[in-house]
Design an enzyme around this catalytic site. Sequence first.
Site, PDB file in Angstrom:
ATOM      1  N   GLU A   1       0.834  -1.207   0.000  1.00 26.46           N
ATOM      2  CA  GLU A   1       0.000   0.000   0.000  1.00 26.46           C
ATOM      3  C   GLU A   1       0.865   1.252   0.000  1.00 26.46           C
ATOM      4  O   GLU A   1       1.844   1.337   0.755  1.00 26.46           O
ATOM      5  CB  GLU A   1      -0.890  -0.033   1.254  1.00 26.46           C
ATOM      6  CG  GLU A   1      -2.262   0.521   1.042  1.00 26.46           C
ATOM      7  CD  GLU A   1      -3.092  -0.340   0.085  1.00 26.46           C
ATOM      8  OE1 GLU A   1      -3.134  -0.004  -1.119  1.00 26.46           O
ATOM      9  OE2 GLU A   1      -3.703  -1.313   0.549  1.00 26.46           O
ATOM     10  N   HIS A   2       0.488   2.204  -0.829  1.00 26.19           N
ATOM     11  CA  HIS A   2       1.216   3.466  -0.987  1.00 26.19           C
ATOM     12  C   HIS A   2       2.651   3.208  -1.455  1.00 26.19           C
ATOM     13  O   HIS A   2       3.568   3.958  -1.125  1.00 26.19           O
ATOM     14  CB  HIS A   2       1.187   4.297   0.308  1.00 26.19           C
ATOM     15  CG  HIS A   2      -0.157   4.923   0.536  1.00 26.19           C
ATOM     16  ND1 HIS A   2      -0.518   6.128   0.002  1.00 26.19           N
ATOM     17  CD2 HIS A   2      -1.255   4.471   1.208  1.00 26.19           C
ATOM     18  CE1 HIS A   2      -1.767   6.418   0.346  1.00 26.19           C
ATOM     19  NE2 HIS A   2      -2.240   5.421   1.070  1.00 26.19           N
TER      20      HIS A   2
ATOM     21  N   ASP B   1       2.936   2.112  -4.915  1.00 25.35           N
ATOM     22  CA  ASP B   1       2.927   2.171  -6.390  1.00 25.35           C
ATOM     23  C   ASP B   1       3.543   3.459  -6.932  1.00 25.35           C
ATOM     24  O   ASP B   1       4.325   3.429  -7.878  1.00 25.35           O
ATOM     25  CB  ASP B   1       1.526   1.889  -6.983  1.00 25.35           C
ATOM     26  CG  ASP B   1       0.433   2.858  -6.578  1.00 25.35           C
ATOM     27  OD1 ASP B   1       0.660   3.688  -5.680  1.00 25.35           O
ATOM     28  OD2 ASP B   1      -0.666   2.777  -7.175  1.00 25.35           O
TER      29      ASP B   1
ATOM     30  N   GLY C   1     -13.104   2.835  -1.274  1.00 29.58           N
ATOM     31  CA  GLY C   1     -11.766   2.246  -1.256  1.00 29.58           C
ATOM     32  C   GLY C   1     -11.639   0.992  -2.091  1.00 29.58           C
ATOM     33  O   GLY C   1     -10.649   0.266  -1.988  1.00 29.58           O
TER      34      GLY C   1
ATOM     35  N   SER D   1     -11.863   1.101  -5.454  1.00 28.79           N
ATOM     36  CA  SER D   1     -11.508   1.565  -6.794  1.00 28.79           C
ATOM     37  C   SER D   1     -12.677   1.706  -7.738  1.00 28.79           C
ATOM     38  O   SER D   1     -12.607   1.303  -8.904  1.00 28.79           O
ATOM     39  CB  SER D   1     -10.480   0.631  -7.428  1.00 28.79           C
ATOM     40  OG  SER D   1      -9.222   1.091  -7.163  1.00 28.79           O
ATOM     41  N   SER D   2     -13.753   2.298  -7.236  1.00 28.28           N
ATOM     42  CA  SER D   2     -14.875   2.551  -8.135  1.00 28.28           C
ATOM     43  C   SER D   2     -14.430   3.477  -9.270  1.00 28.28           C
ATOM     44  O   SER D   2     -14.918   3.350 -10.402  1.00 28.28           O
ATOM     45  CB  SER D   2     -16.034   3.173  -7.366  1.00 28.28           C
ATOM     46  OG  SER D   2     -15.573   4.287  -6.628  1.00 28.28           O
TER      47      SER D   2
ATOM     48  N   ASP E   1      -4.463   0.566  -9.316  1.00 29.63           N
ATOM     49  CA  ASP E   1      -5.886   0.282  -9.498  1.00 29.63           C
ATOM     50  C   ASP E   1      -6.213   0.019 -10.968  1.00 29.63           C
ATOM     51  O   ASP E   1      -6.909  -0.947 -11.306  1.00 29.63           O
ATOM     52  CB  ASP E   1      -6.729   1.442  -8.971  1.00 29.63           C
ATOM     53  CG  ASP E   1      -6.403   1.773  -7.517  1.00 29.63           C
ATOM     54  OD1 ASP E   1      -5.793   0.916  -6.853  1.00 29.63           O
ATOM     55  OD2 ASP E   1      -6.750   2.866  -7.065  1.00 29.63           O
TER      56      ASP E   1
HETATM   57  C1  GLA Z   1      -5.256   4.596  -4.171  1.00 27.75           C
HETATM   58  C2  GLA Z   1      -4.512   4.923  -5.463  1.00 27.75           C
HETATM   59  C3  GLA Z   1      -3.489   3.845  -5.794  1.00 27.75           C
HETATM   60  C4  GLA Z   1      -2.587   3.532  -4.606  1.00 27.75           C
HETATM   61  C5  GLA Z   1      -3.406   3.314  -3.350  1.00 27.75           C
HETATM   62  C6  GLA Z   1      -2.547   3.163  -2.125  1.00 27.75           C
HETATM   63  O1  GLA Z   1      -6.045   3.463  -4.352  1.00 27.75           O
HETATM   64  O2  GLA Z   1      -5.414   5.057  -6.538  1.00 27.75           O
HETATM   65  O3  GLA Z   1      -2.726   4.237  -6.925  1.00 27.75           O
HETATM   66  O4  GLA Z   1      -1.628   4.532  -4.438  1.00 27.75           O
HETATM   67  O5  GLA Z   1      -4.329   4.375  -3.124  1.00 27.75           O
HETATM   68  O6  GLA Z   1      -1.796   2.013  -2.185  1.00 27.75           O
END
Ligand code: GLA
Length: 366
Positions: free
Chosen positions: A21-22, A24, A111, A113-114, A159
């Site tokens: 997480e965080h 990418d 959270g 990814s809609s 995402d």
């Molecule tokens: C959101 C962003 C992703 C990623 C996550 C955290 O979903 O769209 O690109 O950075 O947060 O991992």
Amino acid sequence: MTATRAEFEVFAPGRVNLIGEHTDYNDGLVMPLAIDRGLRIAVRPRGGSLAVVSSTMGGPAVEIDLARPLAAGRGDWGRYVEGVLAGFQRLGWTIPAFEAAITADLPAGGGLSSSAALEVGIATVVEELCGRRLDPVAKALLCQRAEHEFAGVPCGIMDQFAVTLARRGHALRIDCRSHAVEHVPLADDVALLVIDSGVKHALADGGYAARRRECQSAAGMLGVPTLRDVSDANAEAALRGLPDVERRRARHVLGENARVLGFAAAATRGDWQAAGRLMHESHTSLRDDFEVSCRELDLICAAVGGVAGVYGCRMTGGGFGGCAVALLERRAADEVVAAARAACSATLGHEPTMFPTTPGPAAHRT
Ligand code: GLA
């Protein structure tokens, strides 16, 4: 438009991230999967030059005139649609007029990814209407650019890659620097549970962009282009010299990249206890060092993580609200889910929305 009048239908999934997480936007490693929930887009061509798109998730239907050059600027949910259409326009594709009706079983801003589902779903609609395909990586990057330029969210690639490149029954291990994607089979002995904290996040609100800036600042102070370039050998000494905020942000990112590798290795040997422990460590690091969790997510992860049969539970996605994901023993999953439900109710004082899920396919015409 009702589904029966549609000429064709596209399904675009949401995603959960198992770990990574965080990382990418720091050129790091991630391990998401597409879930079996998402958006259904019923489409039919129409005369004229308009794209008319309605959604059960957003406000009123949006109209976009495909005969003019498209540019960022609109404030409603149609900016995601317009951003994708603009990306194809830029590539020289002529998009025929169409009408689309979107229905969703994904919470917006939850959270999962809609927004990536909407972007990649619309890109898939364009491919179908034009009868040609974009290379999947180029398609994911086009959608990411739409989010940057039209929605103002400086997201990474996770995402859009997950929604574009997922495979049923698999998670994806993505190297966000090289864009290499490995499909990792998720064994039949584990199940997944998504728990919605009910706290809505808005990534454009600033916390996400602030984290991105802090990571860049840490990399700058360390004299490297991105945090991926910090070598393991000198990491500890290097981090010690950073100011408090940069040190903690960098410590999360370096640790999280290592946890993705550890998780993938544990999954390969079927050591789900070890994989679950890494999920727990990931959550702790996101809570304490990266500071993107919230009280509800912390309570949920502590409650669910303590249930027998749960290997691990962590917040998933950008944070500041949204969902948690838990990895469970598949054998007796029903009882584990019931126990998780009871544990959450006892801790939160109400029962959050939760649903089991399975790794599903990428966005496609149904
Ligand atoms: C959101 C962003 C992703 C990623 C996550 C955290 O979903 O769209 O690109 O950075 O947060 O991992």
